[in-house]
Enzyme design. Structure first.
Site, mmCIF file in Angstrom:
data_model
loop_
_atom_site.group_PDB
_atom_site.id
_atom_site.type_symbol
_atom_site.label_atom_id
_atom_site.label_comp_id
_atom_site.label_asym_id
_atom_site.label_seq_id
_atom_site.Cartn_x
_atom_site.Cartn_y
_atom_site.Cartn_z
ATOM 1 N N CYS A 1 -44.182 -15.085 55.839
ATOM 2 C CA CYS A 1 -43.497 -15.543 54.625
ATOM 3 C C CYS A 1 -42.569 -14.474 54.047
ATOM 4 O O CYS A 1 -41.421 -14.787 53.715
ATOM 5 C CB CYS A 1 -44.502 -16.005 53.575
ATOM 6 S SG CYS A 1 -46.139 -16.340 54.187
ATOM 7 N N ARG B 1 -54.133 -10.525 62.616
ATOM 8 C CA ARG B 1 -55.100 -10.582 61.519
ATOM 9 C C ARG B 1 -56.389 -9.946 61.970
ATOM 10 O O ARG B 1 -56.804 -10.103 63.121
ATOM 11 C CB ARG B 1 -55.368 -12.027 61.100
ATOM 12 C CG ARG B 1 -54.185 -12.637 60.423
ATOM 13 C CD ARG B 1 -54.488 -13.995 59.832
ATOM 14 N NE ARG B 1 -53.237 -14.570 59.352
ATOM 15 C CZ ARG B 1 -53.095 -15.799 58.915
ATOM 16 N NH1 ARG B 1 -54.149 -16.601 58.861
ATOM 17 N NH2 ARG B 1 -51.923 -16.226 58.499
ATOM 18 N N GLN C 1 -47.732 -18.234 65.241
ATOM 19 C CA GLN C 1 -47.655 -19.418 64.385
ATOM 20 C C GLN C 1 -46.418 -20.246 64.697
ATOM 21 O O GLN C 1 -45.369 -19.705 64.997
ATOM 22 C CB GLN C 1 -47.568 -19.000 62.912
ATOM 23 C CG GLN C 1 -48.865 -18.529 62.325
ATOM 24 C CD GLN C 1 -48.810 -18.508 60.786
ATOM 25 O OE1 GLN C 1 -48.080 -19.269 60.157
ATOM 26 N NE2 GLN C 1 -49.589 -17.631 60.206
ATOM 27 N N ASP D 1 -44.439 -21.593 62.596
ATOM 28 C CA ASP D 1 -44.336 -21.440 61.144
ATOM 29 C C ASP D 1 -42.995 -21.917 60.608
ATOM 30 O O ASP D 1 -41.995 -21.922 61.333
ATOM 31 C CB ASP D 1 -44.510 -19.940 60.818
ATOM 32 C CG ASP D 1 -44.918 -19.719 59.378
ATOM 33 O OD1 ASP D 1 -45.190 -20.709 58.666
ATOM 34 O OD2 ASP D 1 -44.975 -18.547 58.957
ATOM 35 N N HIS E 1 -40.929 -21.977 56.491
ATOM 36 C CA HIS E 1 -40.943 -21.950 55.031
ATOM 37 C C HIS E 1 -39.786 -22.798 54.538
ATOM 38 O O HIS E 1 -38.650 -22.593 54.953
ATOM 39 C CB HIS E 1 -40.888 -20.501 54.534
ATOM 40 C CG HIS E 1 -42.121 -19.759 54.918
ATOM 41 N ND1 HIS E 1 -42.219 -19.019 56.078
ATOM 42 C CD2 HIS E 1 -43.346 -19.709 54.325
ATOM 43 C CE1 HIS E 1 -43.440 -18.537 56.181
ATOM 44 N NE2 HIS E 1 -44.154 -18.935 55.139
ATOM 45 N N LYS F 1 -52.696 -27.331 48.538
ATOM 46 C CA LYS F 1 -52.334 -27.392 49.963
ATOM 47 C C LYS F 1 -53.037 -28.527 50.684
ATOM 48 O O LYS F 1 -54.061 -29.043 50.224
ATOM 49 C CB LYS F 1 -52.666 -26.074 50.645
ATOM 50 C CG LYS F 1 -54.152 -25.752 50.683
ATOM 51 C CD LYS F 1 -54.450 -24.568 51.577
ATOM 52 C CE LYS F 1 -55.919 -24.236 51.536
ATOM 53 N NZ LYS F 1 -56.313 -23.187 52.436
ATOM 54 N N HIS G 1 -45.083 -23.623 52.645
ATOM 55 C CA HIS G 1 -45.433 -22.955 53.904
ATOM 56 C C HIS G 1 -46.001 -24.063 54.777
ATOM 57 O O HIS G 1 -46.888 -24.771 54.331
ATOM 58 C CB HIS G 1 -46.564 -21.938 53.743
ATOM 59 C CG HIS G 1 -46.376 -20.920 52.678
ATOM 60 N ND1 HIS G 1 -46.248 -19.588 52.965
ATOM 61 C CD2 HIS G 1 -46.340 -21.014 51.336
ATOM 62 C CE1 HIS G 1 -46.148 -18.899 51.840
ATOM 63 N NE2 HIS G 1 -46.208 -19.740 50.832
HETATM 64 C C1 TSB Z 1 -48.141 -21.695 57.284
HETATM 65 N N1 TSB Z 1 -48.128 -18.380 55.479
HETATM 66 C C2 TSB Z 1 -48.708 -19.574 56.003
HETATM 67 C C3 TSB Z 1 -47.730 -20.231 56.958
HETATM 68 O O1 TSB Z 1 -46.439 -20.260 56.392
HETATM 69 C C4 TSB Z 1 -50.009 -19.200 56.730
HETATM 70 O O2 TSB Z 1 -50.079 -18.163 57.354
HETATM 71 N N2 TSB Z 1 -50.999 -20.082 56.649
HETATM 72 S S1 TSB Z 1 -52.416 -19.908 57.345
HETATM 73 O O3 TSB Z 1 -52.996 -18.657 56.984
HETATM 74 O O4 TSB Z 1 -53.179 -21.058 57.009
HETATM 75 O O5 TSB Z 1 -52.233 -19.872 58.881
HETATM 76 C C5 TSB Z 1 -51.538 -20.914 59.522
HETATM 77 C C6 TSB Z 1 -52.347 -21.520 60.636
HETATM 78 O O6 TSB Z 1 -52.679 -20.529 61.597
HETATM 79 C C7 TSB Z 1 -53.699 -22.081 60.228
HETATM 80 O O7 TSB Z 1 -53.549 -23.376 59.723
HETATM 81 C C8 TSB Z 1 -54.471 -22.061 61.529
HETATM 82 O O8 TSB Z 1 -54.216 -23.246 62.259
HETATM 83 C C9 TSB Z 1 -53.860 -20.903 62.286
HETATM 84 N N3 TSB Z 1 -54.735 -19.712 62.319
HETATM 85 C C10 TSB Z 1 -55.172 -18.997 61.262
HETATM 86 N N4 TSB Z 1 -55.942 -17.959 61.663
HETATM 87 C C11 TSB Z 1 -55.993 -18.033 63.013
HETATM 88 C C12 TSB Z 1 -56.629 -17.239 64.024
HETATM 89 N N5 TSB Z 1 -57.347 -16.165 63.720
HETATM 90 N N6 TSB Z 1 -56.485 -17.601 65.316
HETATM 91 C C13 TSB Z 1 -55.735 -18.678 65.644
HETATM 92 N N7 TSB Z 1 -55.109 -19.441 64.740
HETATM 93 C C14 TSB Z 1 -55.232 -19.141 63.440
HETATM 94 ZN ZN ZN Z 2 -46.150 -18.657 54.884
#
Ligand code: TSB
Ligand code: ZN
Length: 585
Positions: free
Chosen positions: A277, A306, A324, A326, A328, A412, A458
């Site tokens: 983001c 992460r 992702q 992803d 925005h 959300k 997001h």
């Molecule tokens: C959608 N900033 C927002 C983005 O813009 C975001 O990061 N959202 S999130 O934290 O929910 O992460 C997005 C998606 O990543 C989640 O819905 C999930 O499907 C996936 N995700 C989250 N953590 C993991 C992980 N450790 N391993 C694999 N996929 C993951």
């Molecule tokens: Zn985001």
């Protein structure tokens, strides 16, 4: 699969079975001490301190035999009530139970313990009347588990089991467990060479093998095309940012425990990014915007890192390095509904293409009783929440509301799915954000020439390519539809001497049309090669012999079928194309 926790009778039986396990453990390991033994969806577990001893596979059998013996003995399970002082006295040598008793509410003036024969445990109950009722159980697996889930604490031994009312239910359950294990994407992912891991790369850092890379590329192409059609603009940004970037976004203060530690390079301090983001905010802020430009949709297939607990990482489903899908979306307040609708529409469209039917929409809302916890703009929250609800209702989507589960910055929508093994996870997500654009001082000029702050959505449709692939592997059991299959067509010339030339010709024609083809001209028996193609779950197998060569025909067998069909080469090409375009198997 049955949810034991939600079935009252089974819940009681499984809880009692946890006590039965503890009693058997005490018989075989007199020094054992017990932490908690709750009922879970899949049965029960008990966390046990065995000193330095570690449970092994064969110990489960020994324990099971002991449990059967105790059950046959048939002691009654008796409840006693104690005062807190009495309970403290009774368990004075047991630090785990003392911890539990001391944490009990002061007002809880009755503490109950349950005894069966020579074993007594602190417990609220209820339980079955006698251990005789516990006949059809199985110890399923074991693992290490830190006391209170904290890696600074001692590692306890966790033993899992399940208990049923009759043999048939137990057998069905064990069969389902076995099937789930077979469907586990980690098992299929390794057998079909989709991904691997290596200690030298690290935990939660899978390597995508050529077959996996093909699937991922198909997913990327597929969603890229959809997003382009919807007016998304795709970007590339680095997978690091400075600590200052994440201080500006607020992640440094609120998300730090999920991030890798920072690293210094010259006079800059970097973090591996956990989210994209902030980068996209900067891209939006790079230009002046008029209300006429909005919505602006910035998309990226973006790598994030992460920190996930080492016990939580799982195949491709929960990784520490993820990509992702992803985007925005920058919108005016009035555009929230329309844009959210497009996101939900896209989610539904994608799920239809992938044949995903078992999922739950979860709408996370603010807790109206606890407004302090949330970004302070009542009207904004109310409007946004009502808009989200209205959109879901318009689509006729079933959803449930999770009150108090919204993020600080907005409500959300998540889509939850159940993996073959383990608890539910989120795939798609769409999160409204009133705050981030403010933190980055983003704006647009409205129709009156005044500066306004956009709202950000997001959203990730696949979630991550990692998790989505894990899910699709389990949904398809590795038998991917034609458009996703790493190898789409396998060609087997019956006899190399007579049929290889025709096989090569067909291979070339298919490849020219863009298909991924394997020619199996190994000197192996036809039946052997056919069997292997089945094991590799290749969607179409062509068997080419005299008849096919002489008449320019194709004999094919679809994966999972034992029927061979012979048609003209042209008809086969047409059939394949139709299956591909319609995303069929
Ligand atoms: C959608 N900033 C927002 C983005 O813009 C975001 O990061 N959202 S999130 O934290 O929910 O992460 C997005 C998606 O990543 C989640 O819905 C999930 O499907 C996936 N995700 C989250 N953590 C993991 C992980 N450790 N391993 C694999 N996929 C993951
Ligand atoms: Zn985001």
């Amino acid at each position: 699969m049955i949810n034991i926790k939600e079935n009252e009778r089974l819940s009681i039986m499984n809880h009692s079975c946890a006590h039965l396990l503890a009693q058997a453990v005490k018989h075989l390991y007199p020094h054992a001490m017990f932490w908690v033994g709750p009922v879970i969806e899949e049965g029960f577990y008990y966390d046990i301190d065995l000193g330095d001893e570690v449970i092994k596979e064969e110990d489960l059998e020994r324990l099971e035999r002991e449990m059967k013996k105790i059950s046959k003995d048939g002691k009654r399970i008796v409840r006693h009530e104690l005062t807190k002082a009495e309970a403290l006295e009774m368990f004075k040598d047991d630090p785990y139970k003392l911890d539990l008793i001391n944490r009990m509410d002061e007002n809880e003036n009755v503490i109950s313990v349950y005894s069966q024969g020579d074993f007594t445990d602190l417990c609220r109950g209820p339980h079955v009347e006698t251990v005789k009722e516990l006949k059809y159980f199985k110890l399923i697996k074991f693992s290490g588990a830190y006391w209170k889930g904290d890696s600074k604490n001692k590692m306890l031994q966790r033993i899992y089991g399940a208990c049923f009312e009759n043999e048939e239910d137990l057998n069905n359950y064990m069969r389902e467990l076995e099937e789930a294990k077979e469907r586990d994407h980690r098992k299929i992912g390794s057998a079909l060479e989709i991904f691997m891991s290596h200690d030298l790369v690290g935990k939660g850092m899978p390597l995508w093998l050529p077959n996996g890379a093909i699937i991922r590329k198909q997913l990327e192409n597929y969603i890229y095309k959809k997003e382009q059609e919807m007016g998304y603009q795709h970007v590339y940004t680095p997978c690091v940012g400075t600590v200052d970037l994440y201080k500006t976004s607020g992640h440094w203060d609120h998300y730090k425990e999920n991030m890798f530690p920072s690293m210094k390079v010259d006079d800059e301090e970097f973090v591996l990014r956990p989210m994209n983001c902030p980068h996209h905010m900067l891209i939006y802020g790079n230009k002046l915007h008029s209300y006429r430009d909005l919505p602006i949709r910035i998309g990226e297939f973006a790598t994030d890192f992460r920190y996930e607990a080492s016990g939580a990482v799982k195949g491709l489903e929960r990784v520490r390095c993820m990509c992702q899908n992803d985007a925005h979306l920058f919108v005016t307040t009035e555009q929230i509904g329309e844009e959210f609708k497009k996101v939900v529409g896209l989610i539904l469209d994608v799920y239809k293409d992938f044949g995903i039917k078992n999922y739950k929409f979860r709408l996370s809302l603010r807790d109206p009783e606890d407004k302090e916890k949330y970004f302070d703009d009542d009207e904004m929250w109310n409007n946004a929440e009502n808009t989200l609800r209205a959109v879901l209702n318009d689509f006729g989507c079933e959803y449930y509301e999770a009150i108090g589960e919204a993020a600080f910055y907005g409500p959300k929508l998540d889509v939850e799915v159940k993996p073959a093994v383990g608890p539910e996870v989120t795939l798609s997500t769409c999160q409204l954000d009133f705050l981030l654009p403010r933190r980055f001082e983003l704006s647009y000029i409205d129709s009156k020439g005044e500066k306004q702050v956009p709202v950000v959505l997001h959203r990730a449709i696949f979630g991550t390519f990692d998790r989505f692939t894990a899910f699709i592997i389990e949904e398809t059991k590795g038998a991917f539809p034609l458009w996703l299959a790493p190898t789409q067509v396998n060609i087997i010339p019956v006899n190399n001497e007579y049929h290889l030339e025709y096989a090569l010709k067909i291979k070339e024609e298919l490849q020219q049309q863009g298909y991924r083809v394997n020619l199996d001209s190994r000197d192996e028996k036809l039946s052997y090669r056919m069997r292997e193609a089945q094991l590799n779950k290749i969607p179409y197998n062509l068997i080419l012999g005299d008849k096919e060569r002489d008449n320019e025909q194709i004999s094919y067998r679809k994966f999972g079928s034992d029927q061979t069909t012979t048609i003209s080469k042209e008809d086969f090409m047409e059939l394949l194309n139709k299956v591909l375009v319609n995303k069929e198997n």
